[in-house]
Design a protein around this motif. Structure first.
Motif, mmCIF file in Angstrom:
data_model
loop_
_atom_site.group_PDB
_atom_site.id
_atom_site.type_symbol
_atom_site.label_atom_id
_atom_site.label_comp_id
_atom_site.label_asym_id
_atom_site.label_seq_id
_atom_site.Cartn_x
_atom_site.Cartn_y
_atom_site.Cartn_z
ATOM 1 N N TYR A 70 -27.021 -64.469 45.924
ATOM 2 C CA TYR A 70 -27.964 -65.503 46.001
ATOM 3 C C TYR A 70 -27.440 -66.789 46.372
ATOM 4 O O TYR A 70 -26.549 -67.120 45.944
ATOM 5 C CB TYR A 70 -28.574 -65.527 44.337
ATOM 6 N N ASN A 119 -27.795 -70.492 49.044
ATOM 7 C CA ASN A 119 -28.360 -71.348 49.825
ATOM 8 C C ASN A 119 -27.363 -71.479 51.195
ATOM 9 O O ASN A 119 -26.421 -71.720 51.039
ATOM 10 C CB ASN A 119 -28.545 -72.964 49.612
ATOM 11 N N LEU A 164 -32.572 -68.673 48.520
ATOM 12 C CA LEU A 164 -33.366 -69.290 47.520
ATOM 13 C C LEU A 164 -33.992 -70.779 48.090
ATOM 14 O O LEU A 164 -33.260 -71.511 48.683
ATOM 15 C CB LEU A 164 -32.659 -69.802 46.077
ATOM 16 N N MET A 184 -34.593 -73.711 47.543
ATOM 17 C CA MET A 184 -34.113 -74.566 46.383
ATOM 18 C C MET A 184 -34.862 -76.040 46.375
ATOM 19 O O MET A 184 -35.082 -76.605 45.370
ATOM 20 C CB MET A 184 -32.468 -74.845 46.537
ATOM 21 N N HIS A 240 -34.116 -72.037 42.359
ATOM 22 C CA HIS A 240 -32.784 -71.851 41.509
ATOM 23 C C HIS A 240 -33.190 -72.266 39.993
ATOM 24 O O HIS A 240 -32.383 -72.218 38.921
ATOM 25 C CB HIS A 240 -31.773 -72.729 42.124
ATOM 26 N N TYR A 250 -34.454 -66.475 37.777
ATOM 27 C CA TYR A 250 -33.128 -66.673 38.388
ATOM 28 C C TYR A 250 -32.168 -67.295 37.286
ATOM 29 O O TYR A 250 -31.052 -67.033 37.479
ATOM 30 C CB TYR A 250 -33.124 -67.984 39.579
ATOM 31 N N GLN A 304 -27.463 -72.303 39.284
ATOM 32 C CA GLN A 304 -26.719 -72.993 40.468
ATOM 33 C C GLN A 304 -26.587 -71.689 41.276
ATOM 34 O O GLN A 304 -26.719 -70.666 40.773
ATOM 35 C CB GLN A 304 -25.168 -73.320 40.000
ATOM 36 N N VAL A 305 -26.341 -72.087 42.662
ATOM 37 C CA VAL A 305 -25.673 -70.827 43.614
ATOM 38 C C VAL A 305 -24.391 -71.320 43.877
ATOM 39 O O VAL A 305 -23.999 -72.373 43.765
ATOM 40 C CB VAL A 305 -26.676 -70.840 44.668
ATOM 41 N N SER A 350 -21.918 -65.642 38.354
ATOM 42 C CA SER A 350 -22.214 -67.108 38.988
ATOM 43 C C SER A 350 -20.799 -67.868 39.081
ATOM 44 O O SER A 350 -19.900 -67.201 38.303
ATOM 45 C CB SER A 350 -23.208 -67.804 38.304
#
Length: 206
Positions: free
Chosen positions: A8, A10, A35, A37, A42, A47, A55-56, A67
């Protein structure tokens, strides 16, 4: 065969690129899930079950959900790589690697990462102040790399992977790399590693 690791992300996030770079260097198949965002994907409840802080990046490796980019690259190195290479078995090297992971989460995030967030995403930081932090960090790193090829050991480790993305893309935040020839040579060494992948290109703004 196991399904590819779901990532997952960006595509313009250096935190996400750390994980992509690690998977590429290890030859781990993955499926990116981008995502949206800007529209709050997110922070959606589904998610947040995967990444509680919203967070990504996050990964789902066939049911193992993690994560935090530094945690994820550690997991990938231990699970899919020669952990002794990337993580080390030496107490001193392990500590050196951990120190640079802390720098990545601290000074790199507060300096070159923040400067790039201003130019790419209009983040509300004082651009002059975060650029000054980046230059202060780069002066220290350039001196550190004067007599060595890699940050923490005599080979690339998680330290280098964690530090790479935001430093390579510092010019997008208005932080020039040309005053730091040892950093530039180090970036070249990482980019020469078999399997290297770059970050999704964003407009050069420097």
């Amino acid at each position: 065969a196991a399904a590819p690791v779901k990532l997952y992300r960006n595509p313009k996030s250096g935190h996400c690129h750390r994980v992509e770079l690690m998977m590429a260097l290890l030859g781990v198949p993955y499926e990116p899930v981008d995502l949206d965002m800007a529209n709050g994907a997110h922070k959606a409840p589904a998610y947040l079950k995967i990444s509680p802080l919203g967070q990504v990046p996050a990964i789902d490796d066939n049911g193992t959900i993690l994560s935090d980019s530094n945690a994820i690259i550690l997991y990938l190195a231990e699970r899919y790589g020669e952990a002794a290479d990337w993580v080390s078995t030496s107490p001193v090297e392990k500590a050196e690697i951990q120190r640079w992971l802390s720098v990545a989460a601290g000074e790199i995030a507060a300096g070159p990462c923040a400067a790039r967030l201003v130019t790419l995403f209009n983040a509300p930081f004082d651009h002059g102040a975060v650029k000054a932090k980046a230059h202060a960090l780069f002066a220290v790193m350039d001196a550190h790399l004067e007599r060595r090829d890699w940050l923490a050991a005599d080979r690339p480790t998680l330290a280098d992977i964690s530090a790479y993305s935001y430093i390579a893309h510092a010019p997008e935040g208005g932080v020039a790399l040309s005053p730091y020839p040892n950093i530039e040579a180090w970036l070249d060494r990482i980019e020469s590693l078999p399997g290297f992948v770059g970050m999704a290109s964003s407009p050069k703004l420097a």
